[in-house]
Design a protein around this motif. Structure first.
Motif, PDB file in Angstrom:
ATOM      1  N   SER A 155      -5.992  -0.548   6.397  1.00 49.80           N
ATOM      2  CA  SER A 155      -7.138  -1.099   6.094  1.00 49.80           C
ATOM      3  C   SER A 155      -8.239  -1.251   7.492  1.00 49.80           C
ATOM      4  O   SER A 155      -9.508  -0.770   7.288  1.00 49.80           O
ATOM      5  N   ILE A 156      -7.564  -1.626   8.657  1.00 48.34           N
ATOM      6  CA  ILE A 156      -8.458  -1.723   9.846  1.00 48.34           C
ATOM      7  C   ILE A 156      -9.085  -0.379  10.317  1.00 48.34           C
ATOM      8  O   ILE A 156     -10.078  -0.525  10.833  1.00 48.34           O
ATOM      9  N   LEU A 157      -8.102   0.507  10.190  1.00 44.97           N
ATOM     10  CA  LEU A 157      -8.374   1.781  10.747  1.00 44.97           C
ATOM     11  C   LEU A 157      -9.578   2.211   9.827  1.00 44.97           C
ATOM     12  O   LEU A 157     -10.704   2.868  10.334  1.00 44.97           O
ATOM     13  N   SER A 158      -9.190   2.044   8.677  1.00 47.68           N
ATOM     14  CA  SER A 158     -10.540   2.607   7.711  1.00 47.68           C
ATOM     15  C   SER A 158     -11.864   1.926   7.706  1.00 47.68           C
ATOM     16  O   SER A 158     -12.833   2.338   7.707  1.00 47.68           O
ATOM     17  N   ALA A 159     -11.654   0.262   8.005  1.00 50.03           N
ATOM     18  CA  ALA A 159     -12.997  -0.306   8.197  1.00 50.03           C
ATOM     19  C   ALA A 159     -13.546   0.101   9.602  1.00 50.03           C
ATOM     20  O   ALA A 159     -14.844   0.307   9.350  1.00 50.03           O
ATOM     21  N   VAL A 176       2.635  -1.693  -3.727  1.00 49.86           N
ATOM     22  CA  VAL A 176       1.574  -1.813  -4.831  1.00 49.86           C
ATOM     23  C   VAL A 176       0.770  -3.014  -4.117  1.00 49.86           C
ATOM     24  O   VAL A 176      -0.487  -2.798  -4.258  1.00 49.86           O
ATOM     25  N   LEU A 177       1.267  -4.075  -3.602  1.00 48.41           N
ATOM     26  CA  LEU A 177       0.489  -5.378  -3.060  1.00 48.41           C
ATOM     27  C   LEU A 177      -0.443  -4.713  -2.019  1.00 48.41           C
ATOM     28  O   LEU A 177      -1.575  -5.096  -2.042  1.00 48.41           O
ATOM     29  N   ALA A 178       0.269  -3.767  -1.064  1.00 48.33           N
ATOM     30  CA  ALA A 178      -0.642  -3.199  -0.108  1.00 48.33           C
ATOM     31  C   ALA A 178      -2.015  -2.580  -0.553  1.00 48.33           C
ATOM     32  O   ALA A 178      -3.042  -2.919  -0.188  1.00 48.33           O
ATOM     33  N   ILE A 179      -1.798  -1.735  -1.849  1.00 46.02           N
ATOM     34  CA  ILE A 179      -3.064  -1.333  -2.228  1.00 46.02           C
ATOM     35  C   ILE A 179      -3.985  -2.305  -2.911  1.00 46.02           C
ATOM     36  O   ILE A 179      -5.259  -2.268  -2.651  1.00 46.02           O
ATOM     37  N   MET A 180      -3.434  -3.453  -3.292  1.00 42.68           N
ATOM     38  CA  MET A 180      -4.269  -4.497  -3.898  1.00 42.68           C
ATOM     39  C   MET A 180      -5.089  -5.221  -2.772  1.00 42.68           C
ATOM     40  O   MET A 180      -5.876  -5.920  -2.995  1.00 42.68           O
ATOM     41  N   VAL A 181      -4.333  -5.063  -1.547  1.00 37.84           N
ATOM     42  CA  VAL A 181      -4.862  -5.869  -0.380  1.00 37.84           C
ATOM     43  C   VAL A 181      -5.940  -5.043   0.303  1.00 37.84           C
ATOM     44  O   VAL A 181      -6.917  -5.657   1.002  1.00 37.84           O
ATOM     45  N   PHE A 182      -5.918  -3.839   0.264  1.00 34.54           N
ATOM     46  CA  PHE A 182      -6.881  -2.942   0.942  1.00 34.54           C
ATOM     47  C   PHE A 182      -8.226  -3.548   1.045  1.00 34.54           C
ATOM     48  O   PHE A 182      -9.079  -3.618   1.814  1.00 34.54           O
ATOM     49  N   PRO A 183      -8.806  -3.502  -0.447  1.00 37.53           N
ATOM     50  CA  PRO A 183     -10.206  -4.003  -0.320  1.00 37.53           C
ATOM     51  C   PRO A 183     -10.635  -5.279   0.314  1.00 37.53           C
ATOM     52  O   PRO A 183     -11.491  -5.474   0.938  1.00 37.53           O
ATOM     53  N   VAL A 184      -9.716  -6.289   0.161  1.00 37.16           N
ATOM     54  CA  VAL A 184     -10.004  -7.405   0.721  1.00 37.16           C
ATOM     55  C   VAL A 184      -9.881  -7.320   2.267  1.00 37.16           C
ATOM     56  O   VAL A 184     -11.151  -7.654   2.953  1.00 37.16           O
ATOM     57  N   VAL A 191      -8.713  10.990  13.951  1.00 41.56           N
ATOM     58  CA  VAL A 191      -7.963  11.570  12.813  1.00 41.56           C
ATOM     59  C   VAL A 191      -7.009  10.566  12.102  1.00 41.56           C
ATOM     60  O   VAL A 191      -6.976  10.503  10.647  1.00 41.56           O
ATOM     61  N   LEU A 192      -6.731   9.403  13.035  1.00 44.17           N
ATOM     62  CA  LEU A 192      -5.904   8.299  12.130  1.00 44.17           C
ATOM     63  C   LEU A 192      -6.790   7.657  11.433  1.00 44.17           C
ATOM     64  O   LEU A 192      -6.286   7.392  10.234  1.00 44.17           O
ATOM     65  N   MET A 193      -7.926   7.382  11.878  1.00 45.96           N
ATOM     66  CA  MET A 193      -8.962   6.648  10.769  1.00 45.96           C
ATOM     67  C   MET A 193      -9.414   7.401   9.690  1.00 45.96           C
ATOM     68  O   MET A 193      -9.293   6.761   8.792  1.00 45.96           O
ATOM     69  N   LEU A 194      -9.630   8.682   9.876  1.00 45.67           N
ATOM     70  CA  LEU A 194      -9.953   9.297   8.756  1.00 45.67           C
ATOM     71  C   LEU A 194      -8.631   9.389   7.527  1.00 45.67           C
ATOM     72  O   LEU A 194      -8.875   9.320   6.630  1.00 45.67           O
ATOM     73  N   SER A 195      -7.492   9.620   8.271  1.00 47.69           N
ATOM     74  CA  SER A 195      -6.399   9.748   7.276  1.00 47.69           C
ATOM     75  C   SER A 195      -6.101   8.495   6.458  1.00 47.69           C
ATOM     76  O   SER A 195      -5.946   8.411   5.343  1.00 47.69           O
ATOM     77  N   SER A 196      -6.211   7.306   7.270  1.00 47.11           N
ATOM     78  CA  SER A 196      -6.216   6.093   6.480  1.00 47.11           C
ATOM     79  C   SER A 196      -7.327   5.799   5.346  1.00 47.11           C
ATOM     80  O   SER A 196      -7.107   5.544   4.290  1.00 47.11           O
ATOM     81  N   LEU A 197      -8.664   6.243   5.753  1.00 46.71           N
ATOM     82  CA  LEU A 197      -9.644   6.195   4.845  1.00 46.71           C
ATOM     83  C   LEU A 197      -9.158   6.920   3.688  1.00 46.71           C
ATOM     84  O   LEU A 197      -9.381   6.822   2.429  1.00 46.71           O
ATOM     85  N   GLY A 255      -7.921   7.648  -1.754  1.00 47.48           N
ATOM     86  CA  GLY A 255      -6.935   8.393  -2.660  1.00 47.48           C
ATOM     87  C   GLY A 255      -6.195   7.637  -3.547  1.00 47.48           C
ATOM     88  O   GLY A 255      -5.861   7.721  -4.675  1.00 47.48           O
ATOM     89  N   SER A 256      -5.895   6.129  -2.977  1.00 45.59           N
ATOM     90  CA  SER A 256      -5.031   5.291  -4.002  1.00 45.59           C
ATOM     91  C   SER A 256      -5.909   4.937  -5.050  1.00 45.59           C
ATOM     92  O   SER A 256      -5.098   5.000  -6.052  1.00 45.59           O
ATOM     93  N   LEU A 257      -7.281   4.799  -4.970  1.00 46.50           N
ATOM     94  CA  LEU A 257      -8.147   4.428  -6.098  1.00 46.50           C
ATOM     95  C   LEU A 257      -7.953   5.435  -6.705  1.00 46.50           C
ATOM     96  O   LEU A 257      -7.675   5.262  -8.299  1.00 46.50           O
ATOM     97  N   PHE A 258      -8.236   6.899  -6.541  1.00 41.55           N
ATOM     98  CA  PHE A 258      -8.061   7.887  -7.441  1.00 41.55           C
ATOM     99  C   PHE A 258      -6.769   8.143  -8.005  1.00 41.55           C
ATOM    100  O   PHE A 258      -6.656   8.374  -9.428  1.00 41.55           O
ATOM    101  N   ALA A 259      -5.630   7.893  -7.216  1.00 42.46           N
ATOM    102  CA  ALA A 259      -4.607   7.808  -7.810  1.00 42.46           C
ATOM    103  C   ALA A 259      -3.998   7.164  -8.935  1.00 42.46           C
ATOM    104  O   ALA A 259      -3.470   7.303 -10.254  1.00 42.46           O
ATOM    105  N   VAL A 260      -4.450   5.928  -8.660  1.00 38.20           N
ATOM    106  CA  VAL A 260      -4.184   4.746  -9.857  1.00 38.20           C
ATOM    107  C   VAL A 260      -5.111   5.130 -11.014  1.00 38.20           C
ATOM    108  O   VAL A 260      -4.551   5.295 -12.228  1.00 38.20           O
ATOM    109  N   VAL A 261      -6.469   5.530 -10.708  1.00 39.64           N
ATOM    110  CA  VAL A 261      -7.054   5.832 -12.251  1.00 39.64           C
ATOM    111  C   VAL A 261      -6.722   7.271 -12.614  1.00 39.64           C
ATOM    112  O   VAL A 261      -6.370   7.111 -13.951  1.00 39.64           O
TER     113      VAL A 261
END
Lengths: 293, 282
Positions: free
Chosen positions: A72-76, A150-158, B12-18, B23-29
């Motif tokens: 999450s932090i890297l993405s953010a 599963v929890l990790a994915i639920m925590v991402f957006p927070v 690279v790390l940041m992009l793959s995290s994102l 991806g997990s959103l699309f995977a769930v849906v």
């Protein structure tokens, strides 16, 4: 109007008070230390040790945080510092969407994908001899690890949405100063921005942690619900919220049972309120800094 | 480490995290759609469970769909009745001491984090004390509690943005505090209310832990507030819990129904938020 505000403001205290009053019978008969540290849960024999449940809760949350925090932090950071405005505007709503998906749907998804995945990797990883990841028992996939993922994915957006806001709140001059000294963008993030943003990131992580701690249905559906002290991530577990959800409502015939479950709810609530309070106080400070500075 | 190499590595790390997060959103849906769509038949949406439904026989989840809609609408209405006045009264005009408003806001923010299972346990305890059985009303009340912090804070954030000059102009024309609040301020706050409603609606229609004990479960469509009510999240949970693959298939289909409702509401809240904002002065 003021009545409505007063009611809303005191709701937290009402809930705490009610739970406390109802868990008092068991607190009167048994010392708190026994309830918290005893690991035998045999309600019909009057033994209410919450230790395995508390441990399960902590483990499953810890696994979730280990996965969610770095991702999450890297993405953010990418969204806040690197991404173009157009990408940010497209991705942030998706992150919000992730927050809106109901826990049960995550649970269904977990049962369909994560549980078989964990069952598949358990024998392979288990033979590697990594501590806390042994596969002593046969793993069905319904396990701490599945719950954690599963929890990790639920925590991402927070974590992501708060961290992005925190980074955006850092004054632009900080970046300019660092970049003008010849620092790369990552160095700017690491040395300059991180220093300013760290309390905010901490708050984001704490809020994510509290969210994970109290999550019930999704975890309940994938974690296996076996009342043991788990020794491996491939073992099933029985976190506090799942314990309450599975047993509350049908415990009327056994004395003190409801009291014990409400004590579990009270403990959960107090821990989460403490963490959330700390996180909020940090965030309020940051908000003030932004409006003043 | 070479700093340019480090820069690249972390990029690279940041992009793959994102990618993983999105991806997990699309995977769930995707997983829910792929598993749910084949089992989703018209009869699932239009019939209540017939005898032996949970063994794989005829029927549908209409009881749960209607129950969920009743629960969500009822609780949103009730929560609005409390949240709008509460949020409006957090203005300086009403609560003079900023410290009081500050602590109410803080307590609401903290309350936001309360897990729904705790609300469920609390609600059930209170209902036992009052001698109520699990019912639509019980579910609505507990969901209302769940929504109050979300709603008040969402509305409050927009109330804060209403320019003080606007209120002063209104006062200067000789209006009372009440008129200013409910004729001037409220129009500025409409988009905030719309967003809050949809946010709360989405949260309450998907929540299972809080209504597990308080709303009960039934195969019938509730006829009064005191009847127990089925709900989609619990329908999913119970169907998934049966050992029959046909019934589990229906759980996936029900999850798809719930997911679609939530996603539609979520997208609508965005669109509506922009639409309502045309009367706003900034």
């Amino acid at each position: 109007m003021l009545v409505a505000a007063a009611f809303a403001g005191s709701l937290a205290f009402i809930v705490i008070l009610a739970l406390y009053l109802r868990s008092k019978p068991i607190l009167d008969t048994k010392p708190l230390s026994e309830l918290l540290l005893n690991s035998s849960w045999l309600p019909s024999q009057g033994s209410f040790g919450l230790y395995p449940a508390i441990l399960s809760t902590l483990y499953v949350t810890a696994i979730a945080m280990m996965i969610a925090v770095p991702l999450s932090i890297l993405s953010a950071i990418y969204l806040a510092e690197y991404a173009k405005e157009s990408l940010r505007r497209r991705v942030l709503p998706l992150v919000d969407l992730l927050a809106g998906i109901p826990p049960v749907v995550y649970g269904v998804w977990g049962v369909l994908t994560i549980v078989p995945f964990v069952a598949y990797i358990a024998p392979v990883v288990g033979s590697l001899g990594i501590p806390a990841a042994g596969a002593g028992r046969y793993s069905t996939g319904f396990s701490l690890l599945a719950g954690g993922i599963v929890l990790a994915i639920m925590v991402f957006p927070v974590i992501i949405s708060i961290t992005v806001q925190v980074f955006r709140s850092v004054p632009f001059e900080v970046r300019e100063a660092s970049l003008s000294m010849g620092a790369t963008q990552w160095q700017t993030v690491k040395h300059a921005l991180m220093r300013v943003a760290l309390p905010g990131i901490a708050a984001a992580v704490i809020l994510g942690f509290s969210r994970a701690l109290g999550e019930t249905m999704a975890v309940l559906m994938v974690v296996g619900n076996v009342f043991i002290v788990p020794s491996s991530v491939f073992d099933p577990a029985y976190p506090l919220p799942a314990l309450i959800a599975n047993n509350y409502g049908e415990m009327m015939s056994i004395p003190l049972y409801d009291s014990a479950l409400l004590l579990a709810a009270l403990i959960l609530l107090l821990i989460i309120l403490m963490f959330t309070l700390a996180a909020r106080l940090i965030l309020i400070r940051i908000e003030r800094r932004v409006t003043v500075g | 480490m070479d700093r340019l190499l480090e820069e690249r590595l972390f990029k690279v790390l940041m992009l793959s995290s994102l990618t993983m997060v999105v991806g997990s959103l699309f995977a769930v849906v995707a997983v829910v759609v792929l598993n749910g769509a084949p089992a989703l038949t018209p009869s699932m949406l239009t019939q209540t469970p017939k005898g032996g439904y949970y063994l794989g026989k005829e029927g549908g989840i209409l009881n749960a769909i209607i129950g969920s809609i009743y629960l969500a609408f009822g609780s949103v209405l009730l929560a609005l009745l409390i949240s709008i006045p509460a949020a409006l009264s957090l203005q300086r005009d009403y609560i003079k001491k900023t410290k009081v408003a500050y602590s109410i806001r803080l307590s609401l923010d903290v309350l936001w984090g309360t897990p729904s299972i705790v609300y469920g346990a609390f609600g059930f305890t209170v209902m036992l004390y009052l001698g109520m059985r699990a019912s639509l009303l019980g579910g609505i009340i507990v969901l209302t509690l769940l929504q109050i912090p979300i709603m008040i804070r969402a509305i409050d954030e927009t109330v804060k943005l209403v320019p003080a000059e606007l209120k002063e102009t209104s006062y200067a024309l000789g209006t009372t505090r009440f008129e200013t609040t409910f004729k001037i301020v409220i129009i500025q706050v409409l988009p905030g209310i719309a967003t809050a409603v949809l946010l709360a609606f989405g949260r309450s229609i998907g929540d299972a832990a809080s209504i597990l004990f308080t709303a009960g479960y039934t195969d019938n469509i509730p006829g009064s507030l005191l009847d127990p009510a089925a709900s989609l999240p619990l329908a999913i949970f119970f169907q998934l819990g049966t050992p029959f693959p046909e019934v589990q298939q229906r759980a996936y289909a029900s999850a798809l129904v719930l997911l679609v409702i939530v996603l539609v509401v979520s997208v609508a809240s965005r669109a509506l938020g922009q639409r309502f904002s045309k009367h706003i002065l900034r």
